[in-house]
Design an enzyme around this catalytic site. Structure first.
Site, PDB file in Angstrom:
ATOM      1  N   HIS A 120       0.827  -1.210   0.000  1.00 60.03           N
ATOM      2  CA  HIS A 120       0.000   0.000   0.000  1.00 60.03           C
ATOM      3  C   HIS A 120       0.859   1.256   0.000  1.00 60.03           C
ATOM      4  CE1 HIS A 120       0.299   1.116   4.352  1.00 60.03           C
ATOM      5  NE2 HIS A 120       0.371  -0.185   4.562  1.00 60.03           N
ATOM      6  N   ASP A 177       5.943   1.885   6.842  1.00 55.46           N
ATOM      7  CA  ASP A 177       4.652   1.228   6.668  1.00 55.46           C
ATOM      8  C   ASP A 177       3.839   2.088   5.697  1.00 55.46           C
ATOM      9  OD1 ASP A 177       2.186  -0.002   6.892  1.00 55.46           O
ATOM     10  OD2 ASP A 177       1.861   0.562   8.982  1.00 55.46           O
ATOM     11  N   GLU A 186      -5.030   1.964   2.762  1.00 52.09           N
ATOM     12  CA  GLU A 186      -4.936   0.795   3.642  1.00 52.09           C
ATOM     13  C   GLU A 186      -5.099   1.187   5.097  1.00 52.09           C
ATOM     14  OE1 GLU A 186      -2.730  -2.189   6.203  1.00 52.09           O
ATOM     15  OE2 GLU A 186      -2.465  -0.032   5.957  1.00 52.09           O
ATOM     16  N   GLU A 187      -4.510   2.312   5.471  1.00 57.14           N
ATOM     17  CA  GLU A 187      -4.472   2.700   6.885  1.00 57.14           C
ATOM     18  C   GLU A 187      -5.841   3.085   7.441  1.00 57.14           C
ATOM     19  OE1 GLU A 187      -2.079   2.139   8.679  1.00 57.14           O
ATOM     20  OE2 GLU A 187      -0.233   2.214   7.521  1.00 57.14           O
ATOM     21  N   HIS A 209       4.175   3.636  12.733  1.00 55.35           N
ATOM     22  CA  HIS A 209       3.062   4.516  13.082  1.00 55.35           C
ATOM     23  C   HIS A 209       3.524   5.686  13.945  1.00 55.35           C
ATOM     24  CE1 HIS A 209      -0.727   2.117  11.889  1.00 55.35           C
ATOM     25  NE2 HIS A 209       0.295   1.742  11.148  1.00 55.35           N
TER      26      HIS A 209
END
Length: 381
Positions: free
Chosen positions: A85, A198, A230-231, A341
């Site tokens: 992603h 990420d 995606e998140e 994150h």
């Protein structure tokens, strides 16, 4: 402040004048992807990089209706979806106060303690604007409150404006995307510091795997999907899967490490530099058991160290892929990353290279016979 000695000043000046260490192709790509702004729903800058790199390996590029990019290679065999992603954690401007501060709606799974006194970039109509989330001064915070976490709704972006009119002159308004300001840095020993591992590390993996597979060949129809949002709910993986209708799904993600001080062993057992990983469980999906066995077999055959992990509170695109086209055998492979994150994370180059080797070897094994075996759930007795 004391004056800097002449010798120390000479050292500092010499260091700043030194050219940066030469970067190879992979390091340049990782840095470019990490630095690109791309919170959920605002992936344009990342998409431009992905399309540019994909075009070097295939001219079969398409898009779903949400902005995910799909590069296809190969004309026969089972359909393999290789996914990463493009979006990162970020925010969006909610409103502007009369005194020139901006409130922010967070996008993705932020910890409140990761937000105060951080630098951000707001992408406005006139270009990027630097900002900082404020923090209360220790001199006025009561002793009993100094250990408390500042809730996100108490934080505002400060761009140095004095009024709402000043903010408007900067080209900023509600709805503008906000991203962490955390530039890529190559650290000693082949480790990289940056934001958005990420899943920009996954984006780099699928690009390098596509490049190598296009050159070496493979026994299938490969669809490399760079997905959006995606998140905030695995949205792009779902829409891209609807178009591809894959026989097999492989998601590449940034993993989670437990090798820094103060971690609970049960949170995660992965270590930076110990090889790529495979998730045997996360809170969004269970992998196909035969796929797990195949990944282990490929890793062993290629002498790639493989870390296994089970992680709570984690979701990934393989969950969305798994639940499309009548059910798809999937697996989630991860490049370990510290401090996901948050503004700043660290990855290890050896883990990245090992993951690319693993993905290439895995896809080269996914011929029609192997895929039929993976999709066969009939009882054996």
């Amino acid at each position: 402040m004391r004056r800097m000695s002449r010798s120390l000043l000479a050292i500092v000046l010499a260091a700043t004048a030194m050219p940066a260490f030469a970067q190879d192709r992979t390091e340049r790509l990782l840095g470019e992807l990490a630095d690109a702004p791309g919170p959920s729903g605002f992936e344009e800058a990342v998409r431009a990089i992905m399309v540019r790199e994909m075009k070097a390996s295939t001219d079969q590029i398409s898009y779903d209706g949400m902005g995910s990019v799909i590069a296809a290679h190969g004309s026969s065999g089972p359909k393999i979806m290789l996914d990463a992603h493009m979006d990162e954690l970020g925010g969006v401007v909610r409103r502007v106060t009369p005194t020139g501060f901006l409130s922010m709606q967070m996008l993705g799974g932020w910890l409140d303690q990761a937000l105060p006194d951080q630098r951000w970039i707001i992408i406005g109509s006139k270009g990027p604007v630097h900002a900082v989330t404020g923090i209360r001064d220790i001199h006025v915070v009561p002793t009993e409150e100094r250990g408390k976490v500042f809730p996100r709704d108490s934080l505002y972006l400060d761009v140095g404006a004095r009024s709402a009119a000043d903010v408007a002159k900067l080209g900023l308004s509600a709805g503008d995307p906000v991203v962490p300001d955390a530039p890529f840095v190559a650290l000693p020993g082949g480790r990289y510091l940056g934001k958005a591992w990420d899943d920009r590390v996954g984006c780099a993996v699928v690009l390098e795997a596509l490049r190598r597979l296009a050159a070496s060949g493979h026994p299938n129809r490969l669809f490399v999907a760079a997905t959006v949002q995606e998140e905030i709910g695995l949205r792009g993986a779902r829409t891209a899967s609807d178009l591809i209708k894959p026989d097999i799904g492989i998601a590449i993600e940034g993993g989670i490490t437990g090798d820094s001080p103060g971690r609970n062993l049960e949170e995660t057992q992965a270590a930076l530099g110990a090889g790529p990983g495979i998730f045997l469980y996360d809170s969004s999906t269970l992998p196909n058991r035969k796929m797990v066995a195949l990944v282990r077999d490929v890793a062993a055959a290629k002498r790639i160290p493989l870390q296994t992990d089970l992680v709570q509170g984690y979701g990934d695109d393989s969950a969305a892929i798994q639940a499309t086209a009548g059910g798809v055998p999937t697996v989630n492979l991860v490049v370990p990353a510290r401090y996901t994150h948050a503004h700043n994370g660290i990855i290890d180059r050896a883990d990245f290279d090992g993951m690319v080797d693993l993905v290439v070897g895995l896809i080269q094994r996914l011929d029609a016979k192997t895929v039929a075996h993976l999709r066969d759930f009939a009882p054996t007795n």
